[in-house]
Design a protein around this motif. Sequence first.
Motif, PDB file in Angstrom:
ATOM      1  N   LEU A 134       0.847  -1.190   0.000  1.00 25.27           N
ATOM      2  CA  LEU A 134       0.000   0.000   0.000  1.00 25.27           C
ATOM      3  C   LEU A 134       0.884   1.242   0.000  1.00 25.27           C
ATOM      4  N   ILE A 135       0.386   2.300  -0.611  1.00 23.92           N
ATOM      5  CA  ILE A 135       1.020   3.617  -0.511  1.00 23.92           C
ATOM      6  C   ILE A 135      -0.015   4.573   0.062  1.00 23.92           C
ATOM      7  N   LEU A 136       0.328   5.206   1.174  1.00 25.51           N
ATOM      8  CA  LEU A 136      -0.580   6.116   1.853  1.00 25.51           C
ATOM      9  C   LEU A 136      -0.145   7.558   1.624  1.00 25.51           C
ATOM     10  N   HIS A 137      -1.131   8.433   1.451  1.00 27.10           N
ATOM     11  CA  HIS A 137      -0.867   9.866   1.329  1.00 27.10           C
ATOM     12  C   HIS A 137      -1.754  10.610   2.324  1.00 27.10           C
ATOM     13  N   LYS A 138      -1.132  11.479   3.101  1.00 27.75           N
ATOM     14  CA  LYS A 138      -1.888  12.284   4.066  1.00 27.75           C
ATOM     15  C   LYS A 138      -1.048  13.482   4.477  1.00 27.75           C
ATOM     16  N   ASP A 139      -1.657  14.657   4.419  1.00 23.55           N
ATOM     17  CA  ASP A 139      -0.983  15.897   4.837  1.00 23.55           C
ATOM     18  C   ASP A 139       0.354  16.089   4.123  1.00 23.55           C
ATOM     19  N   GLY A 140       0.407  15.722   2.857  1.00 26.19           N
ATOM     20  CA  GLY A 140       1.613  15.914   2.067  1.00 26.19           C
ATOM     21  C   GLY A 140       2.695  14.874   2.284  1.00 26.19           C
ATOM     22  N   ALA A 141       2.458  13.894   3.149  1.00 30.09           N
ATOM     23  CA  ALA A 141       3.451  12.858   3.445  1.00 30.09           C
ATOM     24  C   ALA A 141       3.083  11.554   2.748  1.00 30.09           C
ATOM     25  N   THR A 142       4.105  10.817   2.336  1.00 28.52           N
ATOM     26  CA  THR A 142       3.929   9.524   1.675  1.00 28.52           C
ATOM     27  C   THR A 142       4.464   8.423   2.578  1.00 28.52           C
ATOM     28  N   THR A 143       3.629   7.414   2.800  1.00 26.85           N
ATOM     29  CA  THR A 143       4.000   6.299   3.666  1.00 26.85           C
ATOM     30  C   THR A 143       3.868   4.999   2.896  1.00 26.85           C
ATOM     31  N   LEU A 144       4.917   4.181   2.944  1.00 27.12           N
ATOM     32  CA  LEU A 144       4.900   2.866   2.306  1.00 27.12           C
ATOM     33  C   LEU A 144       4.477   1.819   3.332  1.00 27.12           C
ATOM     34  N   HIS A 169      14.867   4.569  -1.404  1.00 31.30           N
ATOM     35  CA  HIS A 169      14.842   4.557  -2.870  1.00 31.30           C
ATOM     36  C   HIS A 169      13.711   5.433  -3.416  1.00 31.30           C
ATOM     37  N   HIS A 170      12.540   5.345  -2.813  1.00 31.83           N
ATOM     38  CA  HIS A 170      11.379   6.103  -3.291  1.00 31.83           C
ATOM     39  C   HIS A 170      11.269   7.480  -2.642  1.00 31.83           C
ATOM     40  N   ARG A 171      12.196   7.778  -1.729  1.00 34.44           N
ATOM     41  CA  ARG A 171      12.195   9.058  -1.031  1.00 34.44           C
ATOM     42  C   ARG A 171      10.857   9.302  -0.344  1.00 34.44           C
ATOM     43  N   ALA A 172      10.334   8.267   0.277  1.00 35.14           N
ATOM     44  CA  ALA A 172       9.096   8.382   1.032  1.00 35.14           C
ATOM     45  C   ALA A 172       9.384   8.981   2.407  1.00 35.14           C
ATOM     46  N   ASP A 173       8.322   9.288   3.128  1.00 40.15           N
ATOM     47  CA  ASP A 173       8.472   9.918   4.440  1.00 40.15           C
ATOM     48  C   ASP A 173       8.473   8.908   5.581  1.00 40.15           C
ATOM     49  N   ALA A 174       7.804   7.794   5.397  1.00 36.47           N
ATOM     50  CA  ALA A 174       7.708   6.831   6.489  1.00 36.47           C
ATOM     51  C   ALA A 174       7.356   5.454   5.937  1.00 36.47           C
ATOM     52  N   VAL A 175       7.490   4.467   6.812  1.00 40.67           N
ATOM     53  CA  VAL A 175       7.144   3.083   6.493  1.00 40.67           C
ATOM     54  C   VAL A 175       6.305   2.524   7.634  1.00 40.67           C
ATOM     55  N   LYS A 176       5.299   1.746   7.277  1.00 40.00           N
ATOM     56  CA  LYS A 176       4.531   0.982   8.248  1.00 40.00           C
ATOM     57  C   LYS A 176       4.550  -0.480   7.810  1.00 40.00           C
ATOM     58  N   ILE A 177       4.868  -1.362   8.741  1.00 39.18           N
ATOM     59  CA  ILE A 177       4.793  -2.803   8.481  1.00 39.18           C
ATOM     60  C   ILE A 177       3.704  -3.359   9.391  1.00 39.18           C
ATOM     61  N   VAL A 178       2.716  -4.000   8.784  1.00 41.06           N
ATOM     62  CA  VAL A 178       1.550  -4.478   9.511  1.00 41.06           C
ATOM     63  C   VAL A 178       1.550  -5.997   9.504  1.00 41.06           C
ATOM     64  N   ALA A 179       1.498  -6.596  10.682  1.00 38.93           N
ATOM     65  CA  ALA A 179       1.540  -8.051  10.795  1.00 38.93           C
ATOM     66  C   ALA A 179       0.506  -8.522  11.817  1.00 38.93           C
ATOM     67  N   ILE A 180       0.043  -9.753  11.645  1.00 36.39           N
ATOM     68  CA  ILE A 180      -0.844 -10.345  12.630  1.00 36.39           C
ATOM     69  C   ILE A 180      -0.050 -10.791  13.860  1.00 36.39           C
ATOM     70  N   GLY A 181       1.173 -11.240  13.619  1.00 35.04           N
ATOM     71  CA  GLY A 181       2.018 -11.717  14.709  1.00 35.04           C
ATOM     72  C   GLY A 181       2.890 -10.627  15.285  1.00 35.04           C
ATOM     73  N   HIS A 182       4.122 -10.985  15.608  1.00 35.83           N
ATOM     74  CA  HIS A 182       5.035 -10.067  16.276  1.00 35.83           C
ATOM     75  C   HIS A 182       6.341  -9.957  15.495  1.00 35.83           C
ATOM     76  N   TYR A 183       7.270  -9.179  16.040  1.00 38.04           N
ATOM     77  CA  TYR A 183       8.540  -8.895  15.391  1.00 38.04           C
ATOM     78  C   TYR A 183       9.678  -9.382  16.266  1.00 38.04           C
ATOM     79  N   THR A 184      10.773  -9.754  15.614  1.00 39.99           N
ATOM     80  CA  THR A 184      11.942 -10.194  16.367  1.00 39.99           C
ATOM     81  C   THR A 184      12.562  -9.004  17.103  1.00 39.99           C
TER      82      THR A 184
END
Length: 221
Positions: A134-144, A169-184
């Motif tokens: 997904l690519i999100l846009h809000k308030d001028g910011a781009t989030t991958l 690479h895409h010069r985005a403003d932020a990243v969100k990773i969404v998972a059902i489980g957890h992270y190491t």
Amino acid sequence: MGRRKDDGIEMVSKLPWQAGIVLGLAGYAAMRYGLAWCMTMFGGPVGQALGTTLADGAYAPAAWLLLTACWLAALISYLDSRRRHYLLTSQSGLRSLSAMDWREFEMLVGEAFRRQGYQVREIGLGGADGGIDLILHKDGATTLVQCKQWRTKLVDVRVVREMYGLLMHHRADAVKIVAIGHYTDDAQRFVHGKPIELIAGDALLAMVRECQIVTQRRKAA
């Protein structure tokens, strides 16, 4: 593997369904009547002759085809919106989130962000993509956004590093990773001080439930 480009119906179907209705009517009027008027008014003698031919209905079949295509796309958009609404309102816990297939999971996550005021562009629904979903846009910011519907496997630091590389690479403003489980632990340490948000199952479920509450309040109002 490269993605194929969307055709016209797919592009219009990603718009609100009302937009497809309006585009169909506008396109029909422009092709059926507007083109002939422009040729008659501004095309000189040759244009006037051509405009007369067009006014007699030479482009009528093409105009009807354009109208039909736009309204078909509007129908697809409407059905998709109803499906997303159902996916969002029908979730009851982590088990129901795990029961969806990966396409439905991406649609659910996209709809949850959409309800938060983001403009959402769905990238990963065309295939089992390992990159940006997904690519999100809000308030001028781009989030991958990347969605990981892993039921048992922890999301490791390799995935987070890849998304950080895509952010740069895409010069985005932020990243969100969404998972059902957890992270190491390594993944959680890596995001420290970086514009990367790790959303685990409990946080995702809270986000979905908040959207459900807002929807119920709107119905009750």
